[in-house]
Design a protein around this motif. Sequence first.
Motif, short mmCIF file in Angstrom:
data_model
loop_
_atom_site.label_atom_id
_atom_site.label_comp_id
_atom_site.label_asym_id
_atom_site.label_seq_id
_atom_site.Cartn_x
_atom_site.Cartn_y
_atom_site.Cartn_z
N LYS A 54 0.73 -1.14 0.15
CA LYS A 54 0.12 0.04 0.06
C LYS A 54 0.57 1.31 -0.05
N ARG A 55 1.95 1.23 0.71
CA ARG A 55 2.93 2.39 0.59
C ARG A 55 4.30 2.11 0.55
N VAL A 56 5.17 2.84 -0.07
CA VAL A 56 6.68 2.58 0.09
C VAL A 56 7.15 3.90 0.51
N THR A 57 8.31 3.86 1.25
CA THR A 57 8.78 5.10 1.96
C THR A 57 10.34 4.98 1.86
N PHE A 58 11.12 5.97 1.31
CA PHE A 58 12.61 6.31 1.28
C PHE A 58 13.19 7.23 2.02
N ILE A 59 14.30 7.14 2.35
CA ILE A 59 15.15 8.29 2.77
C ILE A 59 16.47 7.92 1.83
N PHE A 60 16.53 8.90 0.79
CA PHE A 60 17.81 8.79 -0.04
C PHE A 60 19.03 9.64 0.57
N GLN A 61 20.18 9.29 -0.09
CA GLN A 61 20.98 10.59 0.26
C GLN A 61 20.82 11.59 -0.92
N GLY A 62 20.77 12.80 -0.59
CA GLY A 62 20.47 14.04 -1.76
C GLY A 62 21.86 13.78 -2.76
N GLY A 63 21.61 13.88 -3.90
CA GLY A 63 22.48 13.72 -4.97
C GLY A 63 22.60 12.08 -5.49
N PHE A 64 22.11 11.30 -4.65
CA PHE A 64 22.23 9.87 -5.01
C PHE A 64 20.71 9.36 -5.13
N VAL A 65 19.76 10.06 -5.46
CA VAL A 65 18.46 9.61 -5.56
C VAL A 65 18.04 8.93 -6.82
N GLY A 66 17.32 7.76 -6.72
CA GLY A 66 16.52 7.04 -7.88
C GLY A 66 15.34 8.10 -8.15
N THR A 67 15.47 8.88 -9.19
CA THR A 67 14.54 10.04 -9.50
C THR A 67 13.44 9.22 -10.32
#
Length: 148
Positions: A61-74
Motif C-alpha cells: 500500500k505504501r513505500v517510503t524512502f530516505i535517500f542521500q541527496g545527490g544519489f536519488v533514484g528519481t
Amino acid sequence: MDDGNISLISANPQDVKVSSTLDKSTGKKNLTDNNPETCWTSRQGPGQYIHLTFEKPVIPKRVTFIFQGGFVGTKCRIEVSESSDRPEWQTWTYIHPEDANRRQPFDLVNHKDGFPGGIQSMKLIFEESSDFYGRITIYELKLEGLLL
C-alpha cells in the motif's frame, strides 16, 4: 490513524536482493536494519534495483524512502509478481522521488489487475538517478501493506 497496514519488509537478508553494492559497509543488510546511520549504496550504472520477496502473499500500500541527496533514484518503476519461485513481472506503477535526503512516502494505488490473491515478489527498479554515474544511496526503505 491506524490504517491496518503493517511492515512487509523482513529483517531476513534472503528476502532482499540488490543489483549491486558499492562495498561491504554499504550492503543490502542496511536496508532493513532500522538504523538511520547505515545505508545501501549501489555501484554505478543504470537500472539499479531492489528485489523483495515475501513468505506469504501481500498487498503493498505504501513505500517510503530516505535517500542521500545527490544519489536519488528519481524515476522508479515498481514491478510485481504473484509468484516468488518463477516471477512473471508486471509493472505496477512509477514513482518519482525528489532529489532530497528526507523521508518520502508514496501511496501505491491498486494495480489495474488488482491481484486479489496478493503478490509474492516486488522489484524497485531505479531507471534514473540524480547521480551522474547512476549510483543510488538509501538510508531507509519501508514497505507497508496487508498480509494475506
